[in-house]
Design an enzyme around this catalytic site. Structure first.
Site, PDB file in Angstrom:
ATOM      1  N   LYS A 167       0.843  -1.191   0.000  1.00  7.44           N
ATOM      2  CA  LYS A 167       0.000   0.000   0.000  1.00  7.44           C
ATOM      3  C   LYS A 167       0.881   1.245   0.000  1.00  7.44           C
ATOM      4  CE  LYS A 167      -4.100  -1.996   0.486  1.00  7.44           C
ATOM      5  NZ  LYS A 167      -5.149  -1.861  -0.536  1.00  7.44           N
ATOM      6  N   ASP A 195      -0.338  -0.749  -4.583  1.00  9.40           N
ATOM      7  CA  ASP A 195      -1.705  -0.219  -4.565  1.00  9.40           C
ATOM      8  C   ASP A 195      -1.703   1.185  -3.975  1.00  9.40           C
ATOM      9  OD1 ASP A 195      -4.379   0.283  -4.490  1.00  9.40           O
ATOM     10  OD2 ASP A 195      -4.939  -1.477  -3.301  1.00  9.40           O
ATOM     11  N   GLU A 223      -2.023  -0.469  -8.808  1.00 10.99           N
ATOM     12  CA  GLU A 223      -3.469  -0.480  -8.649  1.00 10.99           C
ATOM     13  C   GLU A 223      -3.991   0.914  -8.293  1.00 10.99           C
ATOM     14  OE1 GLU A 223      -4.687  -3.818  -6.343  1.00 10.99           O
ATOM     15  OE2 GLU A 223      -6.585  -2.931  -5.768  1.00 10.99           O
ATOM     16  N   ASP A 248      -9.329  -0.498  -9.660  1.00  7.29           N
ATOM     17  CA  ASP A 248     -10.047  -1.053  -8.502  1.00  7.29           C
ATOM     18  C   ASP A 248     -11.247  -0.157  -8.154  1.00  7.29           C
ATOM     19  OD1 ASP A 248     -10.930  -2.226  -6.206  1.00  7.29           O
ATOM     20  OD2 ASP A 248      -9.142  -1.860  -5.005  1.00  7.29           O
ATOM     21  N   LYS A 272     -14.298  -7.060  -6.944  1.00  7.79           N
ATOM     22  CA  LYS A 272     -14.582  -7.355  -5.537  1.00  7.79           C
ATOM     23  C   LYS A 272     -16.089  -7.497  -5.380  1.00  7.79           C
ATOM     24  CE  LYS A 272     -10.633  -4.806  -3.684  1.00  7.79           C
ATOM     25  NZ  LYS A 272     -10.212  -3.502  -3.139  1.00  7.79           N
TER      26      LYS A 272
HETATM   27 MG    MG Z   1      -7.159  -1.709  -4.109  1.00 11.19          MG
END
Ligand code: MG
Length: 377
Positions: A167, A195, A223, A248, A272
């Protein structure tokens, strides 16, 4: 077989360490669990996490949506006409994708059990080339000071994780440094996914990603570099870097996926269930992706084993899904459930248990709607 009742409860599982992204910090998985029963006494389970900063769904809104809109709409309907049930749910209320996902997952669990097959076999019926029964998930490395991220990355590698999802999105130049130090520490054998969780402007994204490319940090993909609303920005970044860009937060609906693919605004799509509103719509995104030869990731929010396992079944079922970001259960300090796919470090092994496979959910359920009683709002 008629849908007889819908019950709700909550699960609370502490995380091993706090989960930190550019958007939030979370200490435990506190999710709504949905239990749906059909007239023959069969059960299905679903789950939804309140991820307000991403989906806009809170604990209160998810519960109110199931109680007040979805449950009264679908109770008494015939599960065997799953398409009709899904349409009715979709029309009962706009948006609220997490609540819809929880109910959708429970319905698919029941439907697969009724067909006497594991969910991944049911979902791969139109994709017969697909025979995966094992997935490899990445592990999330929270955004922190570089030293702490390096320590977390080394610990993950020592635990056997070969793919890290790091992240970033908190200061472009610092982010390059973060990835440089992690790459130096873990060596070349570990896959690094980055991400940014919408944390960069489009210029900052291009500058940061190019700096990572120039430094040969071997980043597999980046991402959601920019805001999920910034479609043009996403396309700009995709066109100006060599690293594959994964959409995403920009892809919730089937229409979002269509637009991203048609206009090549990203190279890859992260599906997701909490964004799509469940498996039904996720399957449609897979169909479009497959037709266009776009590879997908199945990701999760901070979910425990019920919802993550539904994602794992979908990931195993579809050939467009080549990446799994299903580390929810790995981040949880305990597994309170019985049955379901087996999570062993980075490996997720699908079993031949029927439905999702979750046999026992240690939650106190309250019936909120039934065909014999009334719906409690
Ligand atoms: Mg993500």
């Amino acid at each position: 077989m008629k849908i007889k009742s819908i019950s709700l409860g909550y699960i609370d599982i502490p995380l091993v360490t706090p989960f930190k992204t550019a958007l939030r910090t979370v200490n435990s998985v506190n999710d709504l669990i949905v239990k749906i029963e059909t007239e023959d006494g069969a059960f299905g389970y679903g789950e939804a996490p309140p991820t307000a900063v991403i989906t806009g769904d809170t604990k209160e809104s998810i519960e109110a949506t199931v109680r007040g809109y979805i449950a009264p709409a679908i109770i008494g309907m015939d599960l065997d006409d799953l398409d009709a049930v899904m349409k009715k749910m979709e029309k009962s209320i706009a948006k609220n994708t997490s609540a819809k996902a929880a109910v959708d997952i429970a319905l698919y669990d029941l439907y697969a059990k009724r067909r006497n097959m594991p969910l991944f076999r049911l979902l791969s019926e139109n994709d017969p080339a697909q025979t995966k029964t094992r997935l490899e998930t990445d592990l999330t490395i929270s955004v922190n000071d570089t030293d702490e991220m390096v320590r977390d990355s080394l610990r993950a590698a020592a635990q056997g994780f070969r793919i890290l999802k790091v992240k970033v999105g908190k200061g472009g130049s610092k982010d390059v440094e973060r990835i440089r130090e992690i790459r130096r520490a873990v060596g070349p054998g570990i896959v690094i996914r980055v991400d940014a969780n919408q944390g960069w402007s489009k210029e900052e994204a291009v500058r940061t990603i190019r700096a990572m490319e120039d430094a040969a940090l071997d980043v597999e993909l980046v991402e959601q570099p920019v805001s999920g609303h910034d479609f043009k920005g996403l396309k700009y970044v995709t066109e100006h870097v060599n690293t594959p860009i994964l959409a995403d937060e920009a892809v919730f609906s089937v229409e979002d996926a269509e637009r991203i693919i048609e206009e090549r605004a990203a190279d890859l799509i992260n599906i997701k269930l909490m964004k799509t509103g469940g498996i039904h719509n996720a399957q449609k995104i897979c169909d479009i992706a497959q037709k266009n030869e776009i590879r997908c990731m199945i990701g999760c929010m901070l979910e425990s084993k019920v919802a993550v396992s539904a994602g794992a079944h979908l990931a195993a079922a579809r050939s467009c899904v080549t990446m799994a970001d299903l580390d929810g259960p790995s981040l949880c300090s305990i597994d309170p459930y019985e049955g379901g796919p087996v999570y062993q470090g980075p490996e997720i092994l699908l079993t031949e248990e029927k439905g999702i496979g979750i046999a026992k959910v240690p939650v106190l359920f309250e019936e909120v709607c039934s065909s014999t009683g009334s719906c409690v709002l």
